[in-house]
Every structure is written in structure tokens, then in C-alpha cells.
Design a protein around this motif. Structure first.
Motif, PDB file in Angstrom:
ATOM      1  N   UNK A  46     -29.074 -33.156  38.718  1.00  0.00           N
ATOM      2  CA  UNK A  46     -28.553 -33.715  37.472  1.00  0.00           C
ATOM      3  C   UNK A  46     -27.078 -33.389  37.309  1.00  0.00           C
ATOM      4  N   UNK A  47     -26.676 -32.207  37.749  1.00  0.00           N
ATOM      5  CA  UNK A  47     -25.258 -31.848  37.662  1.00  0.00           C
ATOM      6  C   UNK A  47     -24.424 -32.654  38.650  1.00  0.00           C
ATOM      7  N   UNK A  48     -24.940 -32.829  39.869  1.00  0.00           N
ATOM      8  CA  UNK A  48     -24.205 -33.595  40.885  1.00  0.00           C
ATOM      9  C   UNK A  48     -23.985 -35.026  40.413  1.00  0.00           C
ATOM     10  N   UNK A  49     -25.001 -35.599  39.756  1.00  0.00           N
ATOM     11  CA  UNK A  49     -24.853 -36.972  39.275  1.00  0.00           C
ATOM     12  C   UNK A  49     -23.784 -37.089  38.189  1.00  0.00           C
ATOM     13  N   UNK A  50     -23.501 -35.972  37.513  1.00  0.00           N
ATOM     14  CA  UNK A  50     -22.502 -35.994  36.436  1.00  0.00           C
ATOM     15  C   UNK A  50     -21.101 -35.662  36.915  1.00  0.00           C
ATOM     16  N   UNK A  51     -20.962 -35.277  38.168  1.00  0.00           N
ATOM     17  CA  UNK A  51     -19.645 -34.917  38.675  1.00  0.00           C
ATOM     18  C   UNK A  51     -18.757 -36.149  38.815  1.00  0.00           C
ATOM     19  N   UNK A  52     -17.458 -35.984  38.553  1.00  0.00           N
ATOM     20  CA  UNK A  52     -16.542 -37.104  38.827  1.00  0.00           C
ATOM     21  C   UNK A  52     -16.423 -37.308  40.323  1.00  0.00           C
ATOM     22  N   UNK A 352     -11.283 -34.664  53.571  1.00  0.00           N
ATOM     23  CA  UNK A 352     -10.658 -34.737  52.245  1.00  0.00           C
ATOM     24  C   UNK A 352     -10.863 -33.472  51.414  1.00  0.00           C
ATOM     25  N   UNK A 353     -11.560 -32.498  51.980  1.00  0.00           N
ATOM     26  CA  UNK A 353     -11.757 -31.235  51.261  1.00  0.00           C
ATOM     27  C   UNK A 353     -12.670 -31.333  50.069  1.00  0.00           C
ATOM     28  N   UNK A 354     -13.598 -32.278  50.075  1.00  0.00           N
ATOM     29  CA  UNK A 354     -14.576 -32.403  48.987  1.00  0.00           C
ATOM     30  C   UNK A 354     -15.763 -31.491  49.292  1.00  0.00           C
ATOM     31  N   UNK A 355     -15.715 -30.261  48.799  1.00  0.00           N
ATOM     32  CA  UNK A 355     -16.760 -29.301  49.154  1.00  0.00           C
ATOM     33  C   UNK A 355     -17.518 -28.819  47.920  1.00  0.00           C
ATOM     34  N   UNK A 356     -18.817 -28.676  48.086  1.00  0.00           N
ATOM     35  CA  UNK A 356     -19.670 -27.966  47.147  1.00  0.00           C
ATOM     36  C   UNK A 356     -20.238 -26.764  47.896  1.00  0.00           C
ATOM     37  N   UNK A 357     -20.438 -25.672  47.188  1.00  0.00           N
ATOM     38  CA  UNK A 357     -20.887 -24.468  47.889  1.00  0.00           C
ATOM     39  C   UNK A 357     -21.783 -23.628  47.002  1.00  0.00           C
ATOM     40  N   UNK A 358     -22.650 -22.903  47.646  1.00  0.00           N
ATOM     41  CA  UNK A 358     -23.418 -21.839  46.985  1.00  0.00           C
ATOM     42  C   UNK A 358     -23.159 -20.575  47.801  1.00  0.00           C
ATOM     43  N   UNK A 408     -19.145 -25.781  38.776  1.00  0.00           N
ATOM     44  CA  UNK A 408     -19.385 -26.723  39.862  1.00  0.00           C
ATOM     45  C   UNK A 408     -18.284 -27.779  39.911  1.00  0.00           C
ATOM     46  N   UNK A 409     -17.872 -28.254  38.751  1.00  0.00           N
ATOM     47  CA  UNK A 409     -16.861 -29.315  38.719  1.00  0.00           C
ATOM     48  C   UNK A 409     -15.480 -28.798  39.099  1.00  0.00           C
ATOM     49  N   UNK A 410     -15.122 -27.610  38.601  1.00  0.00           N
ATOM     50  CA  UNK A 410     -13.769 -27.110  38.823  1.00  0.00           C
ATOM     51  C   UNK A 410     -13.611 -26.375  40.150  1.00  0.00           C
ATOM     52  N   UNK A 411     -14.641 -25.614  40.547  1.00  0.00           N
ATOM     53  CA  UNK A 411     -14.520 -24.794  41.740  1.00  0.00           C
ATOM     54  C   UNK A 411     -15.430 -25.241  42.874  1.00  0.00           C
ATOM     55  N   UNK A 412     -16.314 -26.183  42.592  1.00  0.00           N
ATOM     56  CA  UNK A 412     -17.240 -26.625  43.632  1.00  0.00           C
ATOM     57  C   UNK A 412     -18.284 -25.583  43.969  1.00  0.00           C
ATOM     58  N   UNK A 413     -18.541 -24.640  43.052  1.00  0.00           N
ATOM     59  CA  UNK A 413     -19.500 -23.560  43.291  1.00  0.00           C
ATOM     60  C   UNK A 413     -20.704 -23.765  42.377  1.00  0.00           C
ATOM     61  N   UNK A 414     -21.898 -23.725  42.969  1.00  0.00           N
ATOM     62  CA  UNK A 414     -23.108 -23.925  42.177  1.00  0.00           C
ATOM     63  C   UNK A 414     -23.766 -22.586  41.896  1.00  0.00           C
ATOM     64  N   UNK A 415     -23.858 -22.246  40.609  1.00  0.00           N
ATOM     65  CA  UNK A 415     -24.612 -21.088  40.136  1.00  0.00           C
ATOM     66  C   UNK A 415     -25.746 -21.631  39.284  1.00  0.00           C
TER      67      UNK A 415
END
Length: 689
Positions: A46-52, A352-358, A408-415
């Protein structure tokens, strides 16, 4: 005595309960139950779907073996020479690197030299290929020649079950790996380990310098959120197709693995740090639904209908979207996401450096935050009022959700906020339930105190009446218990069941002592007259019913309780006004008849008469219980409600027990002291005559 500042025993129970809930969720956060893990994945989706979506950049282009291409050039698989033509055109158009999401695991059966062999074998026909250039009779050689010239990367498929014929290791292209912060490859032991591979035929693998695996495993719920960039096979490390294609485009031969104490944390290529988990899985930052990337039809490329600038300098992936050929995966953004676009998404994320991370510290941070939040919420919710508690709950839930989303949106980190939100909700529910239970007990205690005060007031008012009448306190207790016994028995009667619930019966019991409160307003010369009353005196005596009613109406209005159908004062005034009415309409003060008489009055009428009959009066000795039963039975349908008489006969033994329990201390008192006329205000003496 409780010391100031020290929590009460009940507060201790509330605090202990909150800390136990916190401990429970902390253990769940560590063990990760399957169901909650699946819920956590949906929270992430749900959060990923809301990301720009990311800013447009250098994205890969997909050359599609689509329906148009199959219609123009025939069904798949195409002869390898046609595939060679397609790839050679991409090379000539200046593609920087070309990844093939296709596996050529067998020789091309349409090659001329194979057809020559099959015609001779099956039909004994010899086909001469003399004079043809060498690559033409062999389609695989033609494709190999093109592969050798260009920046092509082949795909293969790893499997995790051992097959009878294992792929030869020299058909694959391992990476040169440098390990940072740790000597040797021990830190990469957590990588997925393949046991076999389905590869391209040797002539192709020897023609290229790079290849990568194309198969990725979905999460437990079947959704593809992350993909491994690396896998281990026979003690060597191999890249996925997307990573191998990027490395081909950048001219790289190896990668660096950043392996701190907690395990693999990142894959480093060129100046890029790719955040991965210990299995080298990269969280995919999907940029859109399926067909987000630019597609070029293979037919258009073969027909020279694509301008060269659309390919020049870009990474190209060759795959298919044709029905029956396309592989697809459910993703957080699209339930049917083309497999070739998974590779394209990985390439887009890398370049392009589009990263998400845990990161490795996320689980520890969540646990520490969970414990802190649990303790804080316990201390606050245990002491706060309802409004503050609800405000804290909603503020906490919103803060956890939006805090996690902001990170998640600003730092690409999922908590993951799930366990914190569940902890807040459960803590709120449990502690609120305990606090409600505590308040309920307080209310019950206060209610008991109020009822006791109410009963005391009633008995005090009755005692006031007794100062002007010689009836005993035993009469009051006996009649109220008679009324309760009758009501409890009639509660099972179809005619009365909807009117006689427990609360109503209790109100009958509590208000019954006020049935003769109106006697306070009767003159002493009438109330205390020892002999029989004249007609005029009896008329004045009968006024006690109206006086009692009017007094209780005024009291009820002062309490502003007139509209409450269960008010004990309402029941009391009905009893006071109607307990001298008779079933046949010959009673007083209104001459009500039948069901027009309030039920409480009908019950009190029988109870009052029974007690008068078995009690001594100046004008009669006490009747026995059996005689009282006979006299009241004669009044069935005239003086009393027939159903009430039937109930009385059914519980007659209980009446006798009540009479003994609350017997007067001086049974002969009325006869000895010249008992007043008040006892003859309609006590059943007329029935006894």
C-alpha cells in the motif's frame, strides 16, 4: 493506607497488562508469525502504490516479439538466422548492451544442414548444400557470428533440484567478486545456491562474454517485490540478467560485496551502491504498471521502421508480450506484470538510482521502537482519561503510518509500522477494557450505595407514617417480599413475561413500602380511631391513596424523572394509588377494573390483604395461613386478578415462610393496644365477613 504517589493495586494490574502486551508483540516481532508477515507485506504494498514515480531518466527499451511480429514473420520459435538479423540490426543501431530474455537450449531444427540430415534419414532424399556460404546452412552458426560481434548478454535459468544431466560450468559466466570488510567469501554464504542450470547451447555461450540468470522467486503470497542480484553455483557467484546487462553496458567485469558483521548489505558496481538483503535481494522500485517502459516491435526493427536514435546508446532487452509466450508476475502495482519488465525495472533502478531498501538495522530498530512505544503507551493509557486515550491512539497510529511512509518516500528505507500499530490498538483495547471494568465496579458500588440510600429513605418515610399508625415494620417487610415472590412467579406467565423483567421486579420490591405513605395526611381522629369508621370517616380514610399518589408525583417531578418508565417513584405512586382497586371495579379511589389497574397495584392488593388476614386486629384475631388461602381464593375474579390469585396459590408456601421470617416481635400487639382503624382501610376484612 495507600501512600501518596504510589500506584494502587488496580493500577498495578493495568500496568502489568500493558507490559505483557508489549512483551507479546516484541516476541512476535522477533519470530515473525506467517500471517502477520503476510499482513506486513500488504502494508508495504500500500505504501509503494502511494509513492511518487521517479524522475524520467535513461531507461531501457524493450524490443518485443509481439503479435504483430508473429503475424508478419511466422510463429515462434523463429529460425535462428532471423533472430540473428534482429540482433544485428540492434547492434548497427548503436545499442549499448542487449539482454536476451530468451534461452536457446537446443539446436535450431530449421537449419538447412539439419533438414538435409532428416530428409536423407526419413525420405532417402539427398539435398545438396554445395556452394552456400558456411553460416547459411547452419542457423545457429549465423546467430553465433552476430553474438560474437555485439554487446549481447544471454539468459539462462537456475534450478534448485539436481537433474540427471547437469549443465557444464564453462557454459556460464561467473563474476569477479571483491569482498569488503571481510576476508574470503564466507560472508556470501547466505546467497541462494543453485544445483543445476538450463543454459544456451555451447556455440552461443562461447560467442558472448556475459550471461545472467532470468528466474526470480516471488514472496510467500506470490507477489514479486524483490529479486536476487546474485546466486551461487558450484562455489562461484553469478549475476542476474539485468545486473549482467548493466555491467556489460558499463564495461565492468566484477562487483564488490559489502559484508558487515550482520551479513551482506550492498552490492557495489561502478559508483553505485545497490542495497540488498543477505540473500542479495533488491527491493524493486516499480515505476508504473505493465508497459511502463518503451516498447519497440521486433517487426518494425526488422523492417527498418525504427529510427536509430531510439536505440542508440541505450540498454535494450529482447523479450515477448505475445499471448502464450509471455511470462508474467503479480507485483504491488500490477497483478499481471510482464517478466521482461522485471529485468527492465532492475536496470532502471540501478542506472537511475531508484532504490528501496530494508537495511540490516531495520528489524532491531523496529523492536526497540516497539518496546519503547509499548512502555510509553502503557504508562499514558493507564492514567489518561477516555478523550486523551482516544486522541493518543489515533495520533499514534497516524504517526506510525506517516512516519514509515515519509521514511520510505524520502530515504527509500522501509521500516514496518505494522507491529507498532497493532501494539497500540491492542494495548488501547486491553487497558481500556480493564479501566472500563474498574469504572464498572465503581459504578456498581455507587449504585449499591444509592440503592441503599434510596431504601433507607423509603424506610424512613415509612417509619414516619408508622409514627401515626400502629402497623409494624414487619408488615412493610412482609408485603414487599410477597410482591417480589408473586412477580417472580408471574414473570414466567405469557401474559406478564414482557412486563416483568428483573429490573421491574426489583423496582416493585423497593417501592412497595411506600404503598400507605398517604396515611400521613389523614387526621389523627380518623387514623387512630379504635372503633369502626363511619361512612364519612371511611371516605376521608380512602383519601390516603390520593394523598400518597400526589406526594410521590411531586417528588418525581423534582427529580425530573417523570418520563422514566422504570422510575421507582413511578412504581411507588402507582402502588399507592391503586392497591385498593378491585378486579371487578368496586375498589377505590378511581374504581378501575381489570387490566386498567396497574400490575404493581394488583400485586400489592393481594399482598396487603394476605398480611392483614394473618395479622391480629382489634376487631379480629389473626387468621391461619389455610384460612387466608381460602378467603383470597373466594376473591378470585372479584377482588383480585385471577392470574395473580393462581400465582399466589402456587407460591403459598413461600408466603408462609416470609410471614414467619418477618413475624412481629409482639404477635398480639394489635389486639392488646386497641389497634387503630387504619388497618381497616381495605385490608380484606370485608372478605373475611
Amino acid at each position: 493506607m495507600k501512600s501518596p504517589g504510589r500506584p494502587s493495586r488496580w493500577q498495578g494490574v493495568v500496568l502489568l497488562s500493558g507490559f505483557l502486551v508489549t512483551l507479546l508483540f516484541s516476541l512476535a516481532s522477533i519470530s515473525q508469525p506467517h500471517f502477520l508477515s503476510l499482513v506486513g507485506l500488504k502494508v508495504y504494498d500500500s505504501m509503494v502504490r502511494s509513492l511518487p514515480r521517479g524522475e524520467p531518466g535513461s531507461r531501457p527499451v524493450i524490443v518485443d516479439l509481439d503479435e504483430k511480429s508473429l503475424a508478419a514473420f511466422g510463429q515462434w520459435p523463429w529460425p535462428r538466422y532471423r533472430v540473428a538479423l534482429l540482433l544485428d540490426k540492434l547492434r548497427q543501431m548503436g545499442a549499448r548492451a542487449v539482454g536476451l530474455d530468451i534461452i536457446f537450449a537446443e539446436a535450431d531444427r530449421t537449419s538447412l544442414h539439419i533438414l538435409q540430415q532428416e530428409l536423407e534419414r526419413d525420405l532417402h532424399v539427398k539435398l545438396s548444400l554445395a556452394g552456400l556460404p558456411r553460416p547459411i546452412p547452419d542457423n545457429d552458426l549465423a546467430l553465433a557470428e552476430v553474438l560474437r560481434k555485439g554487446p549481447f548478454v544471454l539468459g539462462y535459468k537456475f534450478s534448485f533440484e539436481k537433474s540427471k544431466v547437469s549443465a557444464k560450468e564453462d557454459l556460464l559466466h561467473p563474476l569477479a567478486v571483491v569482498f569488503r570488510r571481510q576476508s574470503g567469501p564466507a560472508g556470501s554464504d547466505s546467497l541462494f545456491t543453485a544445483r543445476d542450470a538450463t543454459t544456451d547451447i555451447r556455440v552461443f555461450t562461447e560467442a558472448v562474454a556475459a550471461s545472467g540468470f532470468v528466474n526470480y522467486a516471488a514472496d510467500a503470497d506470490g507477489v514479486l517485490r524483490r529479486v536476487p542480484l546474485l546466486m551461487r553455483y558450484r562455489d562461484r557467484i553469478y549475476p542476474g540478467l539485468a545486473l549482467a546487462t548493466v555491467m556489460k553496458a558499463w564495461g565492468l567485469k566484477g562487483v564488490t560485496l559489502d559484508i558487515p558483521a550482520g551479513g551482506l548489505a550492498a552490492v557495489l558496481i561502478n559508483d553505485r551502491r545497490l542495497p540488498v538483503d543477505p540473500q542479495s535481494r533488491l527491493l524493486l522500485a516499480y515505476q508504473g504498471r505493465g508497459h511502463f517502459f518503451e516498447y519497440l516491435s521486433a517487426a518494425d526493427v526488422l523492417n527498418d521502421a525504427v529510427p536509430g536514435e531510439r536505440v542508440a546508446g541505450r540498454i535494450v532487452l529482447v523479450g515477448t508480450s505475445a499471448a502464450g509466450l509471455m511470462d508474467s508476475h503479480p507485483t504491488p502495482l500490477d497483478p499481471v506484470y510482464p517478466g521482461v519488465e522485471v529485468h527492465a525495472t532492475i536496470i532502471d533502478n540501478i542506472i537511475n538510482g531508484h532504490f528501496l531498501a530494508r537495511p540490516l538495522w531495520a528489524a532491531g530498530f523496529e523492536l526497540a521502537a516497539l518496546i519503547g512505544l509499548g512502555c510509553l503507551s502503557t504508562l499514558l493509557l493507564a492514567r489518561a482519561n477516555a478523550l486523551v486515550s482516544v486522541g493518543f491512539l489515533f495520533a499514534g497510529l497516524a504517526g506510525l503510518w506517516y512516519g514509515s511512509f515519509f521514511l520510505l518516500r524520502q530515504q527509500g528505507i522501509f521500516v514496518d509500522p505494522l507491529y507498532g500499530m497493532l501494539l497500540l490498538g491492542v494495548n488501547f483495547a486491553v487497558l481500556s477494557l480493564l479501566k472500563f471494568r474498574r469504572e464498572e465496579r465503581k459504578v456498581r458500588k455507587r449504585t449499591r450505595e444509592l440503592l441503599l440510600a434510596q431504601d433507607t429513605t423509603i424506610l424512613s418515610l415509612t417509619a414516619l407514617a408508622e409514627t401515626r399508625d400502629n402497623e409494624t415494620g414487619g408488615h412493610i417487610q412482609r408485603t414487599r417480599h410477597y410482591v417480589r415472590v408473586l412477580a417472580e412467579h408471574l414473570a414466567g406467565h405469557p401474559r406478564f413475561s414482557k412486563h416483568l423483567d428483573n429490573d421491574t421486579i426489583e423496582m416493585f420490591f423497593r417501592s412497595a413500602p411506600l404503598h400507605d405513605i398517604g396515611k400521613v395526611g389523614v387526621a389523627d381522629r380518623i387514623l387512630l380511631k379504635p372503633g369502626r369508621l363511619s361512612v364519612e370517616e371511611f371516605a376521608l380514610m380512602k383519601e390516603h391513596a390520593r394523598l400518597g399518589h400526589d406526594t410521590l408525583v411531586k417528588a418525581e417531578s423534582l427529580l425530573q424523572d417523570g418520563n422514566n418508565g422504570h422510575s421507582f417513584l413511578r412504581q411507588a405512586r402507582e402502588i399507592a394509588y391503586s392497591h385498593h382497586e378491585k378486579w371487578d371495579g368496586t375498589g377505590y379511589p378511581l374504581g378501575l377494573k381489570g387490566d386498567a389497574i396497574p400490575l404493581a397495584g394488583r400485586l400489592m392488593a393481594l399482598a396487603d390483604v394476605y398480611d392483614a388476614l394473618i395479622s391480629a386486629r382489634c376487631y379480629k384475631p389473626p387468621f391461619s395461613h389455610a384460612e387466608a388461602l381460602e378467603i383470597i381464593s373466594k376473591g378470585r375474579g372479584s377482588h383480585f386478578d385471577p392470574d395473580v390469585v393462581d400465582a399466589f396459590l402456587a407460591v403459598a408456601e413461600s408466603f408462609q415462610l416470609i410471614a414467619r421470617r418477618f413475624a412481629d416481635d409482639e404477635p398480639g400487639r394489635h389486639a392488646a393496644d386497641g389497634s387503630s382503624a387504619a388497618g381497616r382501610a381495605g385490608d380484606g376484612a370485608d372478605l373475611a365477613q
